[in-house]
Design a protein around this motif. Structure first.
Motif, PDB file in Angstrom:
ATOM      1  N   ILE A 177      42.477  23.413  43.976  1.00 46.86           N
ATOM      2  CA  ILE A 177      42.204  22.937  45.333  1.00 46.86           C
ATOM      3  C   ILE A 177      41.872  21.450  45.294  1.00 46.86           C
ATOM      4  O   ILE A 177      41.225  20.966  44.362  1.00 46.86           O
ATOM      5  CB  ILE A 177      41.065  23.733  46.013  1.00 46.86           C
ATOM      6  N   THR A 178      42.288  20.730  46.326  1.00 43.38           N
ATOM      7  CA  THR A 178      42.098  19.287  46.373  1.00 43.38           C
ATOM      8  C   THR A 178      40.959  18.915  47.317  1.00 43.38           C
ATOM      9  O   THR A 178      40.365  19.770  47.982  1.00 43.38           O
ATOM     10  CB  THR A 178      43.389  18.578  46.822  1.00 43.38           C
ATOM     11  N   THR A 179      40.658  17.627  47.378  1.00 46.91           N
ATOM     12  CA  THR A 179      39.558  17.120  48.202  1.00 46.91           C
ATOM     13  C   THR A 179      39.693  17.586  49.652  1.00 46.91           C
ATOM     14  O   THR A 179      40.749  17.471  50.264  1.00 46.91           O
ATOM     15  CB  THR A 179      39.533  15.584  48.152  1.00 46.91           C
ATOM     16  N   GLY A 180      38.590  18.127  50.175  1.00 42.81           N
ATOM     17  CA  GLY A 180      38.570  18.607  51.546  1.00 42.81           C
ATOM     18  C   GLY A 180      38.793  20.095  51.691  1.00 42.81           C
ATOM     19  O   GLY A 180      38.539  20.663  52.753  1.00 42.81           O
ATOM     20  N   THR A 181      39.282  20.749  50.641  1.00 39.25           N
ATOM     21  CA  THR A 181      39.523  22.189  50.665  1.00 39.25           C
ATOM     22  C   THR A 181      38.351  22.914  50.027  1.00 39.25           C
ATOM     23  O   THR A 181      37.798  22.474  49.030  1.00 39.25           O
ATOM     24  CB  THR A 181      40.824  22.536  49.922  1.00 39.25           C
ATOM     25  N   THR A 182      37.982  24.067  50.608  1.00 40.97           N
ATOM     26  CA  THR A 182      36.943  24.911  50.031  1.00 40.97           C
ATOM     27  C   THR A 182      37.526  26.278  49.701  1.00 40.97           C
ATOM     28  O   THR A 182      38.390  26.793  50.416  1.00 40.97           O
ATOM     29  CB  THR A 182      35.746  25.089  50.981  1.00 40.97           C
ATOM     30  N   LEU A 183      37.034  26.865  48.595  1.00 44.02           N
ATOM     31  CA  LEU A 183      37.454  28.198  48.206  1.00 44.02           C
ATOM     32  C   LEU A 183      36.219  28.993  47.805  1.00 44.02           C
ATOM     33  O   LEU A 183      35.481  28.585  46.898  1.00 44.02           O
ATOM     34  CB  LEU A 183      38.459  28.167  47.053  1.00 44.02           C
ATOM     35  N   ARG A 184      35.985  30.110  48.487  1.00 43.55           N
ATOM     36  CA  ARG A 184      34.891  31.015  48.152  1.00 43.55           C
ATOM     37  C   ARG A 184      35.456  32.249  47.474  1.00 43.55           C
ATOM     38  O   ARG A 184      36.376  32.894  48.001  1.00 43.55           O
ATOM     39  CB  ARG A 184      34.104  31.429  49.390  1.00 43.55           C
ATOM     40  N   LEU A 185      34.897  32.579  46.315  1.00 46.99           N
ATOM     41  CA  LEU A 185      35.347  33.713  45.510  1.00 46.99           C
ATOM     42  C   LEU A 185      34.157  34.637  45.298  1.00 46.99           C
ATOM     43  O   LEU A 185      33.121  34.218  44.792  1.00 46.99           O
ATOM     44  CB  LEU A 185      35.878  33.192  44.178  1.00 46.99           C
ATOM     45  N   GLU A 186      34.288  35.903  45.711  1.00 44.13           N
ATOM     46  CA  GLU A 186      33.172  36.849  45.628  1.00 44.13           C
ATOM     47  C   GLU A 186      33.671  38.208  45.168  1.00 44.13           C
ATOM     48  O   GLU A 186      34.737  38.669  45.566  1.00 44.13           O
ATOM     49  CB  GLU A 186      32.497  36.986  46.998  1.00 44.13           C
ATOM     50  N   ASN A 187      32.853  38.867  44.294  1.00 42.90           N
ATOM     51  CA  ASN A 187      33.165  40.232  43.857  1.00 42.90           C
ATOM     52  C   ASN A 187      34.615  40.341  43.391  1.00 42.90           C
ATOM     53  O   ASN A 187      35.348  41.254  43.802  1.00 42.90           O
ATOM     54  CB  ASN A 187      32.908  41.228  44.995  1.00 42.90           C
ATOM     55  N   SER A 188      35.031  39.429  42.516  1.00 42.16           N
ATOM     56  CA  SER A 188      36.423  39.405  42.061  1.00 42.16           C
ATOM     57  C   SER A 188      36.479  39.170  40.556  1.00 42.16           C
ATOM     58  O   SER A 188      35.541  38.627  39.962  1.00 42.16           O
ATOM     59  CB  SER A 188      37.210  38.324  42.796  1.00 42.16           C
ATOM     60  N   THR A 189      37.605  39.565  39.948  1.00 47.05           N
ATOM     61  CA  THR A 189      37.805  39.466  38.504  1.00 47.05           C
ATOM     62  C   THR A 189      39.051  38.648  38.220  1.00 47.05           C
ATOM     63  O   THR A 189      40.144  38.969  38.709  1.00 47.05           O
ATOM     64  CB  THR A 189      37.957  40.867  37.894  1.00 47.05           C
ATOM     65  N   LEU A 190      38.883  37.600  37.417  1.00 45.64           N
ATOM     66  CA  LEU A 190      39.995  36.771  36.948  1.00 45.64           C
ATOM     67  C   LEU A 190      40.030  36.896  35.428  1.00 45.64           C
ATOM     68  O   LEU A 190      39.099  36.463  34.745  1.00 45.64           O
ATOM     69  CB  LEU A 190      39.798  35.315  37.359  1.00 45.64           C
ATOM     70  N   VAL A 348      12.086  46.857  39.750  1.00 40.76           N
ATOM     71  CA  VAL A 348      12.441  46.051  40.908  1.00 40.76           C
ATOM     72  C   VAL A 348      13.962  45.945  40.973  1.00 40.76           C
ATOM     73  O   VAL A 348      14.592  45.473  40.025  1.00 40.76           O
ATOM     74  CB  VAL A 348      11.820  44.646  40.821  1.00 40.76           C
ATOM     75  N   PRO A 349      14.598  46.400  42.044  1.00 35.63           N
ATOM     76  CA  PRO A 349      16.061  46.362  42.112  1.00 35.63           C
ATOM     77  C   PRO A 349      16.610  44.943  41.953  1.00 35.63           C
ATOM     78  O   PRO A 349      16.143  44.010  42.603  1.00 35.63           O
ATOM     79  CB  PRO A 349      16.364  46.920  43.499  1.00 35.63           C
ATOM     80  N   ALA A 350      17.563  44.806  41.059  1.00 38.25           N
ATOM     81  CA  ALA A 350      18.280  43.546  40.872  1.00 38.25           C
ATOM     82  C   ALA A 350      19.720  43.907  40.547  1.00 38.25           C
ATOM     83  O   ALA A 350      19.974  44.820  39.760  1.00 38.25           O
ATOM     84  CB  ALA A 350      17.664  42.716  39.747  1.00 38.25           C
ATOM     85  N   CYS A 351      20.656  43.214  41.136  1.00 39.75           N
ATOM     86  CA  CYS A 351      22.053  43.559  40.910  1.00 39.75           C
ATOM     87  C   CYS A 351      22.502  43.101  39.531  1.00 39.75           C
ATOM     88  O   CYS A 351      21.882  42.253  38.882  1.00 39.75           O
ATOM     89  CB  CYS A 351      22.936  42.954  41.997  1.00 39.75           C
ATOM     90  N   ASP A 352      23.614  43.677  39.076  1.00 43.43           N
ATOM     91  CA  ASP A 352      24.233  43.225  37.840  1.00 43.43           C
ATOM     92  C   ASP A 352      24.946  41.908  38.068  1.00 43.43           C
ATOM     93  O   ASP A 352      25.468  41.637  39.158  1.00 43.43           O
ATOM     94  CB  ASP A 352      25.234  44.267  37.331  1.00 43.43           C
ATOM     95  N   VAL A 353      25.006  41.092  37.032  1.00 44.12           N
ATOM     96  CA  VAL A 353      25.760  39.845  37.075  1.00 44.12           C
ATOM     97  C   VAL A 353      27.258  40.180  36.983  1.00 44.12           C
ATOM     98  O   VAL A 353      27.651  41.105  36.274  1.00 44.12           O
ATOM     99  CB  VAL A 353      25.328  38.923  35.920  1.00 44.12           C
ATOM    100  N   GLY A 354      28.073  39.443  37.695  1.00 44.44           N
ATOM    101  CA  GLY A 354      29.508  39.669  37.657  1.00 44.44           C
ATOM    102  C   GLY A 354      30.002  40.501  38.822  1.00 44.44           C
ATOM    103  O   GLY A 354      29.267  40.808  39.778  1.00 44.44           O
ATOM    104  N   ALA A 355      31.267  40.910  38.742  1.00 45.10           N
ATOM    105  CA  ALA A 355      31.928  41.558  39.864  1.00 45.10           C
ATOM    106  C   ALA A 355      31.588  43.029  40.017  1.00 45.10           C
ATOM    107  O   ALA A 355      31.802  43.609  41.077  1.00 45.10           O
ATOM    108  CB  ALA A 355      33.445  41.398  39.713  1.00 45.10           C
ATOM    109  N   VAL A 356      31.069  43.659  38.953  1.00 38.65           N
ATOM    110  CA  VAL A 356      30.883  45.100  38.944  1.00 38.65           C
ATOM    111  C   VAL A 356      29.406  45.463  38.826  1.00 38.65           C
ATOM    112  O   VAL A 356      28.674  44.879  38.018  1.00 38.65           O
ATOM    113  CB  VAL A 356      31.666  45.739  37.770  1.00 38.65           C
ATOM    114  N   GLU A 357      28.981  46.412  39.616  1.00 31.81           N
ATOM    115  CA  GLU A 357      27.632  46.991  39.535  1.00 31.81           C
ATOM    116  C   GLU A 357      27.738  48.338  38.832  1.00 31.81           C
ATOM    117  O   GLU A 357      28.344  49.284  39.361  1.00 31.81           O
ATOM    118  CB  GLU A 357      27.053  47.167  40.934  1.00 31.81           C
ATOM    119  N   LEU A 358      27.182  48.426  37.618  1.00 23.37           N
ATOM    120  CA  LEU A 358      27.211  49.682  36.900  1.00 23.37           C
ATOM    121  C   LEU A 358      26.357  50.699  37.636  1.00 23.37           C
ATOM    122  O   LEU A 358      25.199  50.424  37.965  1.00 23.37           O
ATOM    123  CB  LEU A 358      26.712  49.482  35.474  1.00 23.37           C
ATOM    124  N   GLN A 359      26.914  51.876  37.901  1.00 22.05           N
ATOM    125  CA  GLN A 359      26.211  52.867  38.739  1.00 22.05           C
ATOM    126  C   GLN A 359      25.396  53.825  37.863  1.00 22.05           C
ATOM    127  O   GLN A 359      25.666  54.011  36.689  1.00 22.05           O
ATOM    128  CB  GLN A 359      27.224  53.638  39.563  1.00 22.05           C
TER     129      GLN A 359
END
Length: 359
Positions: A177-190, A348-359
């Motif tokens: 992405i170039t100047t002026g563009t924004t990209l939000r990435l959430e709960n995803s795996t690359l 104390v509830p805290a989520c897992d780091v990364g895209a996946v929450e181990l159940q």
């Protein structure tokens, strides 16, 4: 029923928003479609059932073009083998494109965006979709964005619950992405993407926001960062509750982050796990909850079906990612759509780091 071509032509000539339904099957295009000229929803029978492709691979045209202030929505289909043109599946320079539950495979750009080229202040939202084997090589600098190239002021891209594997480009095997563009990435795996110059994510001036993302096992074919790459000011990343791990350069060494221009910067939201020392990005991972030089403890192998709409990489039960996210910043679900947080090791509830929450 009519052809997809006729359906788009009819939709463009009507005043009200239009629905185009594609039943299960393979739809082959022998020439370019008319650009979208109305609010249109195209719905397939599911990515495994409905495929749109050219009559022969890489025919010299793409799938859909949006150059007017309309809303284009895609649901439940696969687009494959388009190119070689910029934005081989979606070329968007105005309006909004909204994609959900689709798959994109083996598309090739002429240098800008193997799947999506977004510019001119357009908005793109990509959710619960898979990107495999798309490529972007050519142009002035070798190729930008194996999946996404975003350019110009006001262009906004959001990616949620998606997986990208086996994509390739010179700059940004997933996105550039170039100047002026924004990209939000959430709960995803690359994972398992390849850049020939730098980065799974690369930017000469754009702004990335990463939230509970797993960027792992990507590589470059030269001695540069295979994870996050900041080429020039005003490039910036905000990174929260994310795994940046096991991304390697041509020497085989981990190379997860690099600021080519030391005027560039990152902001941490805390809860990040970077498996090497983060190079010259290290000072920015300054929250006490950030951990550098810490193995991520991910299950071996590529992303796989662990439930949910897209493939994922699970943390092992002993992973340091478990219950170490910043709890007040956790999304309510993980990439699979399962609830966060699930406390496994702390009261104390805290989520897992990364895209996946181990159940």
């Amino acid at each position: 029923g009519c052809t997809l071509r006729a359906a788009i032509q009819t939709a463009n000539r009507r005043a009200a928003p239009q629905l185009i339904t594609l039943i299960a099957g393979s739809y082959r295009l022998g020439s370019p479609l008319e650009a979208i000229g109305n609010d249109v929803l195209i719905v397939g029978a599911g990515a495994a059932a409905t495929t749109v492709r050219p009559a022969a691979p890489r025919p010299g045209f793409g799938f859909l073009t949006l150059a007017a202030p309309h809303l284009l929505r895609l649901r439940g289909l696969t687009a494959r083998d388009f190119g070689d043109v910029d934005g081989a599946v979606l070329h968007v320079t105005a309006g909004t494109v909204d994609v959900d539950a689709c798959a994109f495979a083996d598309n090739v750009s002429a240098g800008s965006g193997g799947v999506l080229f977004a510019a001119g202040g357009a908005t793109a939202r990509l959710a619960r979709s898979t990107f495999t084997g798309n490529r972007s090589f050519g142009g002035c600098c070798g190729g930008w964005g194996g999946v996404i190239d975003g350019e110009q002021a006001g262009t906004t891209i959001e990616v949620t619950q998606c997986t990208a594997t086996g994509n390739a480009s010179a700059w940004g095997s997933f996105a550039h992405i170039t100047t002026g563009t924004t990209l939000r990435l959430e709960n995803s795996t690359l994972a398992d993407n390849v850049a020939s110059t730098a980065g799974t994510l690369a930017t000469p001036g754009g702004v990335y926001t990463l939230h509970n993302v797993t960027i792992a096992r990507n590589r470059t074919t030269v001695a540069s960062a295979a994870g996050l790459y900041l080429h020039a000011d005003p490039s910036h990343y905000t990174v929260t509750n994310s795994i940046i791990a096991e991304n390697t350069d041509s020497t085989g060494a981990e190379h997860n982050c690099d600021r080519r221009d030391l005027a560039t910067s990152l902001t941490t939201g805390g809860g990040n796990l970077v498996s090497d020392g983060a190079g010259n990005c290290a000072d920015y991972f300054s929250d006490p909850s950030d951990r550098l030089g810490t193995g991520a403890g991910l299950e071996p192998g590529p992303p796989a079906d662990h439930g949910g709409p897209t493939a994922t990489i699970l943390p092992t039960p002993s992973s340091p990612a478990i219950d170490r996210g910043q709890g007040d910043l956790c999304p309510p679900i993980d990439q699979r759509g399962l609830p966060r947080p699930v406390a496994r090791t702390s009261a104390v509830p805290a989520c897992d780091v990364g895209a996946v929450e181990l159940q």
